[in-house]
Design a protein around this motif. Structure first.
Motif, short mmCIF file in Angstrom:
data_model
loop_
_atom_site.label_atom_id
_atom_site.label_comp_id
_atom_site.label_asym_id
_atom_site.label_seq_id
_atom_site.Cartn_x
_atom_site.Cartn_y
_atom_site.Cartn_z
N LEU A 56 27.08 24.89 -9.65
CA LEU A 56 27.55 26.24 -9.33
C LEU A 56 26.94 26.73 -8.02
CD1 LEU A 56 27.42 27.89 -12.87
CD2 LEU A 56 29.45 27.14 -11.63
N LEU A 57 25.66 26.45 -7.83
CA LEU A 57 25.02 26.87 -6.58
C LEU A 57 25.57 26.09 -5.39
CD1 LEU A 57 21.30 27.25 -7.74
CD2 LEU A 57 22.90 29.08 -7.14
N SER A 58 26.00 24.86 -5.61
CA SER A 58 26.62 24.09 -4.53
C SER A 58 27.92 24.74 -4.07
CB SER A 58 26.86 22.65 -4.99
OG SER A 58 25.64 21.98 -5.25
N VAL A 59 28.70 25.23 -5.02
CA VAL A 59 29.91 25.96 -4.65
C VAL A 59 29.55 27.19 -3.82
CG1 VAL A 59 31.89 27.25 -5.54
CG2 VAL A 59 31.17 25.13 -6.66
N CYS A 60 28.49 27.88 -4.23
CA CYS A 60 28.04 29.04 -3.46
C CYS A 60 27.64 28.64 -2.05
CB CYS A 60 26.85 29.70 -4.17
SG CYS A 60 27.25 30.45 -5.77
N MET A 61 26.97 27.50 -1.90
CA MET A 61 26.55 27.06 -0.58
C MET A 61 27.75 26.71 0.29
SD MET A 61 24.06 26.69 1.43
CE MET A 61 24.34 26.28 3.15
N LEU A 62 28.78 26.16 -0.28
CA LEU A 62 30.00 25.90 0.48
C LEU A 62 30.61 27.20 0.98
CD1 LEU A 62 31.63 23.11 -1.71
CD2 LEU A 62 30.53 22.82 0.52
N VAL A 63 30.54 28.25 0.16
CA VAL A 63 31.02 29.56 0.59
C VAL A 63 30.17 30.09 1.74
CG1 VAL A 63 31.34 31.97 -0.13
CG2 VAL A 63 31.99 30.11 -1.66
N VAL A 64 28.87 29.86 1.70
CA VAL A 64 27.99 30.31 2.78
C VAL A 64 28.37 29.63 4.10
CG1 VAL A 64 25.59 30.33 3.60
CG2 VAL A 64 26.10 30.84 1.21
N THR A 65 28.60 28.32 4.06
CA THR A 65 29.03 27.61 5.27
C THR A 65 30.37 28.13 5.76
OG1 THR A 65 27.83 25.60 4.62
CG2 THR A 65 29.60 25.34 6.23
N TRP A 66 31.31 28.30 4.84
CA TRP A 66 32.63 28.82 5.22
C TRP A 66 32.52 30.20 5.87
CZ3 TRP A 66 34.56 33.27 2.74
CH2 TRP A 66 35.84 33.66 3.15
N SER A 67 31.75 31.09 5.27
CA SER A 67 31.63 32.45 5.82
C SER A 67 30.95 32.43 7.19
CB SER A 67 30.88 33.36 4.85
OG SER A 67 29.56 32.91 4.64
N THR A 68 29.93 31.60 7.36
CA THR A 68 29.28 31.51 8.67
C THR A 68 30.25 30.98 9.72
OG1 THR A 68 27.21 31.02 7.50
CG2 THR A 68 27.25 30.65 9.87
N PHE A 69 31.05 29.99 9.34
CA PHE A 69 32.09 29.45 10.23
C PHE A 69 33.05 30.55 10.67
CE2 PHE A 69 36.42 27.80 10.58
CZ PHE A 69 36.27 26.79 11.53
N ARG A 70 33.49 31.36 9.72
CA ARG A 70 34.44 32.42 10.05
C ARG A 70 33.80 33.49 10.94
NH1 ARG A 70 38.81 33.50 6.70
NH2 ARG A 70 39.07 35.26 8.14
N LEU A 71 32.58 33.85 10.63
CA LEU A 71 31.92 34.95 11.34
C LEU A 71 31.48 34.56 12.74
CD1 LEU A 71 29.78 36.17 8.33
CD2 LEU A 71 31.70 37.41 9.34
#
Length: 497
Positions: A162-177
């Motif tokens: 579950l935390l790995s999914v969260c980390m993928l979201v962190v990478t995605w959001s940083t990419f977008r921002l």
């Protein structure tokens, strides 16, 4: 400094060759534009060439490459914790192998091994959404067969997934921002800090919610951003700090209605999550607040080291009042900087400063809290050399910390080694904060806002949403002295509400 009129501002980048686009800008590529990555790229053939082209591979888009790199980093994080996953912690194994994780002992202390539902059957020491996260992981561990592994290892496995999914979201959001500097997200995807602390606690859940909130803000959906910040605050309290810079920047740019929508969304979301639990299980809900009020200075905090260095003899110093005052003063200083800077700062710069100020002055700085800073630091000051140096100091704290817990009688170290590492880490965070402050006071030196080497147009605030290219009242002092209302950013009214 006057910004270009709307018609002269950069058009969105499209995939294609590395030649400059019509607006004079090229996409940022670390192997070409960052000195550290340029040198490191020699191991795989060197920097991206002059005739290189982007977008020729339909599957391996930049985002998918970054997500794949994140999975590699998470695999190393899994291996780093692997000696401790079965819960058989004998002879200080969790310290000698540096694999300690709160997930393992709290599985027992929070009665998850007995099927207890957090807050309903047993009070937990975390906010409501983090307690729910723990409960969901325990439910999955009980229902998904994992080949006869110990129950605690099954729980750790589900938590890590579950935390790995969260980390993928962190990478995605940083990419977008990151805007046109999207490859800066690789600093997050390949972070040594993630290897050490991705699975130390549940903080990546709140970091993911905070990142998603900033993406919503970037997309000018202030209400949704507020809802996600409220949910993040219901998981860890730190996303609530985001409203300090948001208020200051929205005032400077005449975007207070957007701030109001975000604040309302946050209050509603936090209330929807917390009020039913507070009404039905008040003692469980109050435990988190009571624990934070009564807990002494944390081992990793500067306060603990200061108290120990003056020889107080108190192994658990209470510094509630002085730490609370220090936190308020630090947050006020960041707000003052936002209002008095010569040009409106970028949102990620102030977000990093406000979280760093909180961690440096608060009485608690658990090791995994540094994950809060990671995406904000990348967006505020994207430099591989600087950010890797800071992350090394964060990882170094982990080693003497656990060896101190091991004890000198078991070949550990005394507290002075641990405190020295804490001071080094704090100095690194202060140095990074100083660089961010310098960029705010001297906008021409801001890596994100500076024109590229071909003299192409600069960015303003790619993560700013309604703040990006918005009008600027100017510094508070000058505004009160009667300076023109659009002293800094010209007369762009596209974002007026």
């Amino acid at each position: 400094m006057t910004l270009p009129p709307p018609e002269a501002r950069p058009a969105p980048l499209v995939r294609g060759p590395l030649d400059p686009a019509a607006d004079g800008r090229r996409p940022f590529l670390p192997s070409r534009d960052d000195p550290v990555v340029r040198v490191a790229s020699g191991a795989i053939g060197g920097p991206w060439g002059r005739h290189g082209a982007l977008g020729l591979r339909r599957f391996w888009t930049p985002l998918r490459v970054l997500l794949a790199l994140t999975l590699v980093t998470l695999a190393f994080a899994w291996l780093q914790k692997s000696p401790c996953q079965d819960g058989a912690w004998t002879e200080g194994k969790q310290y000698t192998h540096f694999c300690y994780s709160d997930v393992i002992p709290l599985y027992f202390t929070e009665n998850l091994d007995k099927g207890a539902v957090p807050y309903v059957d047993h009070p937990v020491e975390y906010p409501v959404l983090t307690g729910a996260f723990m409960g969901v992981a325990a439910l999955l561990a009980d229902t998904v067969p994992l080949g006869g592994v110990p129950a605690v290892q099954a729980y750790f496995t589900m938590t890590a997934l579950l935390l790995s999914v969260c980390m993928l979201v962190v990478t995605w959001s940083t990419f977008r921002l990151a805007g046109r500097r999207r490859w800066d997200a690789a600093i997050v995807a390949l972070s040594p800090l993630v290897i050490v602390h991705a699975f130390t606690n549940w903080d990546l859940f709140a970091v993911a919610l905070a990142g998603a909130a900033l993406v919503a803000w970037q997309g000018r959906r202030a209400g949704l951003a507020g809802v996600l910040l409220g949910l993040g605050t219901a998981a860890k309290l730190y996303p609530a700090l985001f409203f300090v810079p948001l208020l200051a920047l929205c005032w400077r740019s005449r975007q207070l209605p957007a701030f109001g929508r975000a604040a309302l969304g946050a209050v509603v979301a936090w209330s929807v999550v917390n009020l039913p639990v507070a009404a039905l299980w008040p003692d469980s809900w109050l435990r988190f607040l009571k624990l934070n009020r009564e807990r002494p200075a944390d081992f990793d905090s500067l306060w603990y080291g200061v108290v120990q260095s003056i020889g107080s003899g108190n192994p658990a110093p209470q510094v509630n009042t002085v730490a609370a005052v220090a936190v308020l003063l630090a947050l006020a200083a960041v707000a003052a900087l936002a209002l008095m800077a010569p040009r409106r700062p970028r949102l990620p710069q102030l977000l990093f400063l406000v979280v760093a100020a909180f961690l440096l002055t608060n009485k608690v700085w658990s090791p995994q809290y540094s994950l809060w800073l990671l995406p904000l630091a990348v967006l505020a000051r994207p430099s591989w050399r600087v950010l890797l140096a800071w992350q090394v100091t964060e990882c170094l704290v982990w080693i003497p910390r656990l060896l101190w817990f091991l004890g000198t009688g078991s070949k550990g170290v005394d507290y002075s080694w641990f405190f020295g590492a804490v001071l080094l880490r704090d100095a690194a965070v202060l140095a990074l904060a100083a660089l961010v402050v310098r960029d705010i006071l001297r906008p021409a030196e801001d890596i994100v806002r500076a024109p590229d080497r071909l003299g192409g147009a600069a960015d303003d605030d790619p993560a700013g949403g309604v703040l990006d290219w918005a009008p600027d009242r100017g510094p508070l002092v000058l505004a009160r002295a009667g300076a023109g209302p659009d002293l800094i950013d010209g007369d762009d009214t596209r974002n007026a509400t």
